[in-house]
Design a protein around this motif. Structure first.
Motif, PDB file in Angstrom:
ATOM      1  N   GLU A 164       0.835  -1.204   0.000  1.00  0.00           N
ATOM      2  CA  GLU A 164       0.000   0.000   0.000  1.00  0.00           C
ATOM      3  C   GLU A 164       0.869   1.253   0.000  1.00  0.00           C
ATOM      4  OE1 GLU A 164      -3.773   1.955   2.426  1.00  0.00           O
ATOM      5  OE2 GLU A 164      -2.547   0.431   3.384  1.00  0.00           O
ATOM      6  N   ALA A 165       1.948   1.235   0.776  1.00  0.00           N
ATOM      7  CA  ALA A 165       2.837   2.393   0.831  1.00  0.00           C
ATOM      8  C   ALA A 165       3.526   2.646  -0.507  1.00  0.00           C
ATOM      9  CB  ALA A 165       3.894   2.182   1.915  1.00  0.00           C
ATOM     10  N   VAL A 166       3.705   1.596  -1.298  1.00  0.00           N
ATOM     11  CA  VAL A 166       4.410   1.717  -2.579  1.00  0.00           C
ATOM     12  C   VAL A 166       3.472   2.077  -3.725  1.00  0.00           C
ATOM     13  CG1 VAL A 166       5.767   0.448  -4.312  1.00  0.00           C
ATOM     14  CG2 VAL A 166       6.273   0.174  -1.872  1.00  0.00           C
ATOM     15  N   VAL A 167       2.298   1.433  -3.795  1.00  0.00           N
ATOM     16  CA  VAL A 167       1.426   1.614  -4.973  1.00  0.00           C
ATOM     17  C   VAL A 167       0.059   2.198  -4.641  1.00  0.00           C
ATOM     18  CG1 VAL A 167       2.547  -0.289  -6.194  1.00  0.00           C
ATOM     19  CG2 VAL A 167       0.480  -0.738  -4.858  1.00  0.00           C
ATOM     20  N   GLY A 168      -0.256   2.350  -3.355  1.00  0.00           N
ATOM     21  CA  GLY A 168      -1.565   2.892  -2.991  1.00  0.00           C
ATOM     22  C   GLY A 168      -2.487   1.842  -2.394  1.00  0.00           C
ATOM     23  N   PRO A 169      -3.719   2.241  -2.034  1.00  0.00           N
ATOM     24  CA  PRO A 169      -4.642   1.356  -1.311  1.00  0.00           C
ATOM     25  C   PRO A 169      -4.959   0.036  -2.010  1.00  0.00           C
ATOM     26  CG  PRO A 169      -5.414   3.624  -1.230  1.00  0.00           C
ATOM     27  CD  PRO A 169      -4.248   3.604  -2.177  1.00  0.00           C
ATOM     28  N   TRP A 170      -4.950   0.026  -3.360  1.00  0.00           N
ATOM     29  CA  TRP A 170      -5.307  -1.220  -4.041  1.00  0.00           C
ATOM     30  C   TRP A 170      -4.303  -2.332  -3.730  1.00  0.00           C
ATOM     31  CZ3 TRP A 170      -2.304  -4.057  -7.312  1.00  0.00           C
ATOM     32  CH2 TRP A 170      -1.197  -3.438  -7.898  1.00  0.00           C
ATOM     33  N   GLY A 171      -3.073  -1.959  -3.416  1.00  0.00           N
ATOM     34  CA  GLY A 171      -2.065  -2.969  -3.096  1.00  0.00           C
ATOM     35  C   GLY A 171      -2.411  -3.735  -1.842  1.00  0.00           C
ATOM     36  N   ALA A 172      -2.901  -3.034  -0.822  1.00  0.00           N
ATOM     37  CA  ALA A 172      -3.296  -3.693   0.426  1.00  0.00           C
ATOM     38  C   ALA A 172      -4.485  -4.607   0.191  1.00  0.00           C
ATOM     39  CB  ALA A 172      -3.631  -2.644   1.489  1.00  0.00           C
ATOM     40  N   VAL A 173      -5.445  -4.143  -0.607  1.00  0.00           N
ATOM     41  CA  VAL A 173      -6.635  -4.965  -0.890  1.00  0.00           C
ATOM     42  C   VAL A 173      -6.238  -6.224  -1.646  1.00  0.00           C
ATOM     43  CG1 VAL A 173      -8.834  -5.039  -2.138  1.00  0.00           C
ATOM     44  CG2 VAL A 173      -8.159  -2.960  -0.901  1.00  0.00           C
ATOM     45  N   PHE A 174      -5.364  -6.066  -2.637  1.00  0.00           N
ATOM     46  CA  PHE A 174      -4.946  -7.208  -3.464  1.00  0.00           C
ATOM     47  C   PHE A 174      -4.270  -8.291  -2.633  1.00  0.00           C
ATOM     48  CE2 PHE A 174      -1.674  -9.202  -6.219  1.00  0.00           C
ATOM     49  CZ  PHE A 174      -2.519  -9.796  -7.147  1.00  0.00           C
ATOM     50  N   VAL A 175      -3.296  -7.885  -1.816  1.00  0.00           N
ATOM     51  CA  VAL A 175      -2.592  -8.859  -0.975  1.00  0.00           C
ATOM     52  C   VAL A 175      -3.542  -9.456   0.063  1.00  0.00           C
ATOM     53  CG1 VAL A 175      -0.769  -9.142   0.748  1.00  0.00           C
ATOM     54  CG2 VAL A 175      -0.324  -7.831  -1.322  1.00  0.00           C
ATOM     55  N   SER A 176      -4.409  -8.626   0.634  1.00  0.00           N
ATOM     56  CA  SER A 176      -5.309  -9.098   1.689  1.00  0.00           C
ATOM     57  C   SER A 176      -6.293 -10.144   1.172  1.00  0.00           C
ATOM     58  CB  SER A 176      -6.075  -7.916   2.296  1.00  0.00           C
ATOM     59  OG  SER A 176      -5.194  -7.007   2.909  1.00  0.00           O
ATOM     60  N   VAL A 177      -6.827  -9.943  -0.018  1.00  0.00           N
ATOM     61  CA  VAL A 177      -7.758 -10.926  -0.587  1.00  0.00           C
ATOM     62  C   VAL A 177      -7.041 -12.247  -0.847  1.00  0.00           C
ATOM     63  CG1 VAL A 177      -9.173 -11.488  -2.606  1.00  0.00           C
ATOM     64  CG2 VAL A 177      -9.324  -9.224  -1.572  1.00  0.00           C
ATOM     65  N   GLY A 178      -5.849 -12.162  -1.427  1.00  0.00           N
ATOM     66  CA  GLY A 178      -5.069 -13.380  -1.661  1.00  0.00           C
ATOM     67  C   GLY A 178      -4.746 -14.092  -0.367  1.00  0.00           C
ATOM     68  N   LEU A 179      -4.395 -13.319   0.664  1.00  0.00           N
ATOM     69  CA  LEU A 179      -4.089 -13.916   1.965  1.00  0.00           C
ATOM     70  C   LEU A 179      -5.305 -14.618   2.558  1.00  0.00           C
ATOM     71  CD1 LEU A 179      -2.058 -12.522   4.876  1.00  0.00           C
ATOM     72  CD2 LEU A 179      -4.421 -13.124   5.300  1.00  0.00           C
ATOM     73  N   LEU A 180      -6.479 -13.989   2.492  1.00  0.00           N
ATOM     74  CA  LEU A 180      -7.674 -14.580   3.092  1.00  0.00           C
ATOM     75  C   LEU A 180      -8.021 -15.922   2.450  1.00  0.00           C
ATOM     76  CD1 LEU A 180      -9.918 -11.408   3.537  1.00  0.00           C
ATOM     77  CD2 LEU A 180      -8.812 -12.742   5.331  1.00  0.00           C
ATOM     78  N   VAL A 181      -7.986 -15.965   1.120  1.00  0.00           N
ATOM     79  CA  VAL A 181      -8.267 -17.228   0.428  1.00  0.00           C
ATOM     80  C   VAL A 181      -7.217 -18.272   0.798  1.00  0.00           C
ATOM     81  CG1 VAL A 181      -8.461 -18.347  -1.826  1.00  0.00           C
ATOM     82  CG2 VAL A 181      -9.420 -16.068  -1.481  1.00  0.00           C
ATOM     83  N   SER A 182      -5.960 -17.847   0.800  1.00  0.00           N
ATOM     84  CA  SER A 182      -4.847 -18.746   1.112  1.00  0.00           C
ATOM     85  C   SER A 182      -4.966 -19.324   2.517  1.00  0.00           C
ATOM     86  CB  SER A 182      -3.527 -17.984   0.975  1.00  0.00           C
ATOM     87  OG  SER A 182      -2.458 -18.710   1.521  1.00  0.00           O
ATOM     88  N   VAL A 183      -5.184 -18.437   3.496  1.00  0.00           N
ATOM     89  CA  VAL A 183      -5.186 -18.872   4.883  1.00  0.00           C
ATOM     90  C   VAL A 183      -6.399 -19.724   5.212  1.00  0.00           C
ATOM     91  CG1 VAL A 183      -5.308 -18.046   7.269  1.00  0.00           C
ATOM     92  CG2 VAL A 183      -3.722 -16.989   5.676  1.00  0.00           C
ATOM     93  N   LEU A 184      -7.557 -19.393   4.651  1.00  0.00           N
ATOM     94  CA  LEU A 184      -8.749 -20.213   4.897  1.00  0.00           C
ATOM     95  C   LEU A 184      -8.572 -21.618   4.320  1.00  0.00           C
ATOM     96  CD1 LEU A 184     -11.608 -17.623   4.291  1.00  0.00           C
ATOM     97  CD2 LEU A 184     -11.050 -18.767   6.445  1.00  0.00           C
ATOM     98  N   GLY A 185      -7.993 -21.685   3.125  1.00  0.00           N
ATOM     99  CA  GLY A 185      -7.727 -22.996   2.543  1.00  0.00           C
ATOM    100  C   GLY A 185      -6.698 -23.771   3.333  1.00  0.00           C
ATOM    101  N   ALA A 186      -5.644 -23.065   3.770  1.00  0.00           N
ATOM    102  CA  ALA A 186      -4.605 -23.716   4.568  1.00  0.00           C
ATOM    103  C   ALA A 186      -5.161 -24.179   5.908  1.00  0.00           C
ATOM    104  CB  ALA A 186      -3.437 -22.752   4.785  1.00  0.00           C
ATOM    105  N   TYR A 187      -6.076 -23.395   6.474  1.00  0.00           N
ATOM    106  CA  TYR A 187      -6.669 -23.783   7.752  1.00  0.00           C
ATOM    107  C   TYR A 187      -7.450 -25.089   7.602  1.00  0.00           C
ATOM    108  CZ  TYR A 187      -9.526 -23.902  11.912  1.00  0.00           C
ATOM    109  OH  TYR A 187     -10.134 -24.313  13.069  1.00  0.00           O
ATOM    110  N   LEU A 188      -8.202 -25.221   6.521  1.00  0.00           N
ATOM    111  CA  LEU A 188      -8.953 -26.459   6.292  1.00  0.00           C
ATOM    112  C   LEU A 188      -8.003 -27.646   6.173  1.00  0.00           C
ATOM    113  CD1 LEU A 188     -11.497 -28.067   5.707  1.00  0.00           C
ATOM    114  CD2 LEU A 188     -11.373 -27.304   3.327  1.00  0.00           C
TER     115      LEU A 188
END
Length: 485
Positions: A283-307
């Motif tokens: 986010e600090a480098v490219v703006g707010p969309w960067g945080a959203v992009f990484v966060s969405v990928g993380l949520l899908v990743s972590v939920l799948g990993a949790y299962l």
């Protein structure tokens, strides 16, 4: 580590010799890349600069590679010991150390699952303040709901691990690669040079490196599972190649994710970011969309990993019960062939630990460091068992020329795992003892079921005494505030 249920033996046999080198490598990558990589920028910046980070990764990379080679060697030389990490500890050091290894690996995996929920809620907290840093009342309530939704879904037989692994691996790798490419494009040499030795940090390089050691263990958890994939390989040689390729790919990703933020922001700024810090750096480098992009990928990743890890936790307990190292209760399956009793025990423990995060100042770091400390104890026993085989020459009647090489690998792996425990500090060893001590009740239960004496050797009594003493000191220090969580 992936543990296969006995009921899956037929399907596993049919899959043997069917996985390509690429598929095996992706299994290794998918198993190793977890929630920890998304937290690396802040975790390292809290402790050190680029020089300390490079030294830490050199130590961790060498040690974890040697540990992976130990698992690979044991899988080939002791193919009958296929019940998991604890099987090696039991074979080398007896029933009680074997039990502690099984219990510790299971408990460490449970705590690792708690870290997933904390990171999920911390990620949401960047957009919805009510979640805070993942340890508010609302965050704990939502995490609790998620725990039991997954629990009842798994009880119905949701075990499509291969599909989950494919989706989760893509969800992990795409945002990570995007992060790396964008930060390379924004690389500032002057900023990187300023941060080189930690900027305003006053402690020496050794102390800086030591402070990062437990996180390097956490992000490498899963590397031990590579040896299990040998049963699925087209050729035996592909297992070694996949281990090396997977290890190189994941290590490269983690080193880049750690180092590149130092070329974009000052170290204290990175250290002050909320988790997942990778999202905040982008986010600090490219703006707010960067945080959203990484966060969405993380949520899908972590939920799948949790299962996936919920299944693994339950099957570790299930496998230990099948080998009579745990009470027979945990060997029960429901009509869908799910180890139901083990799953209930797992999620009750996860739920209890999630509740305790309310009182933690930095719940994610606590779960990360505690998972690493508890998991290291079984790893020490595995490396020591391999060293034991090499010194005795056992299993080296065939290919005796490999004995010297394996002895060096096992010795390095043993020293590395012991050093990691030391680097983590006495605090986490005592906290681990607090959790290990009550687990001995399960050992007594299992021994009584089988009509066997509880302890048969002086060594077992000594280990038990040290565990109880460590737990007593840990509880006293917690109550008096000498150590905090």
């Amino acid at each position: 580590m992936t543990t296969q249920a006995p009921g899956d033996a037929t399907s596993a046999a049919s899959a043997t010799r069917k996985l390509s080198l690429f598929a095996l490598t992706m299994m290794v990558v998918g198993g190793m890349v977890g929630a920890g990589i998304f937290s690396l920028p802040r975790t390292f910046a809290n402790a050190t600069g680029p020089i300390g980070a490079i030294i830490a990764w050199l130590i961790a990379g060498t040690g974890m590679y040697m540990l992976a080679r130990v698992f690979q060697s044991l899988a080939e030389r002791k193919p009958n010991l296929d019940a998991g990490v604890f099987a090696y500890a039991k074979a080398g050091f007896g029933d009680y150390p074997g039990f502690l290894s099984a219990f510790g690996y299971w408990l460490g995996s449970c705590i690792g699952n708690v870290s997933y929920w904390v990171l999920i809620k911390s990620t949401l907290g960047a957009f919805f303040p009510v979640f805070g840093d993942g340890n508010t009342v609302v965050a704990i309530a939502v995490a609790s709901l998620g725990i039991w939704l997954f629990h009842f879904m798994i009880l119905r037989g949701t075990q499509q691990a291969a599909i989950i692994n494919s989706v989760v691996t893509v969800a992990k790798i795409v945002p990570i690669l995007t992060f790396i490419v964008l930060l390379i494009a924004a690389f500032r040499l002057d900023m990187f040079s300023y941060n080189l030795f930690g900027g305003d940090l006053t402690n020496g390089i050794f102390d800086q490196v030591r402070a990062t050691m437990l996180v390097t263990v956490f992000v490498f958890l899963g590397i031990e599972g590579a040896s299990v994939y040998s049963r699925f390989a087209r050729t035996r040689a592909d297992v070694g190649r996949a281990t090396i390729l997977g290890f190189v790919i994941v290590t490269s990703l983690m080193v880049l994710v750690t180092l590149l933020p130092y070329a974009a922001m000052q170290r204290p700024e990175i250290a002050g970011l909320r988790q997942p810090s990778m999202a905040q750096v982008l986010e600090a480098v490219v703006g707010p969309w960067g945080a959203v992009f990484v966060s969405v990928g993380l949520l899908v990743s972590v939920l799948g990993a949790y299962l996936a890890w919920s299944l693994i936790c339950a099957e570790v307990l299930f496998a230990a019960a099948r080998t009579r190292d745990m009470p027979a209760l945990f060997a029960r399956e429901n009509a869908n062939k799910v180890p139901a009793a083990a799953l209930w025990a797992t999620n009750i423990v996860v739920q209890l630990i999630v509740v305790t995060t309310y009182w933690s100042r930095d719940a994610f770091s606590l779960m990360l460091n505690l998972t690493s400390s508890i998991s290291l104890i079984p790893f020490v026993l595995v490396a020591a068992y391999s060293l034991q085989l090499c010194r005795r020459g056992e299993t080296y009647d065939v290919r005796p020329e490999e004995r010297r090489r394996d002895l060096i690998i096992a010795a390095v792996a043993t020293l590395y795992t012991i050093f990691m425990l030391y680097a983590g500090g006495l605090k986490y060893i005592l906290l681990a003892a607090v959790l290990y001590a009550p687990g001995s009740i399960l050992y007594v239960w299992a021994r009584r079921e089988q009509g066997k004496p509880i302890f048969v050797r002086t060594w077992d009594w000594l280990i038990f005494g040290l565990t109880i003493a460590g737990a007593a000191v840990g509880i006293h220090w917690l109550v008096t505030g000498y150590i905090t969580i």
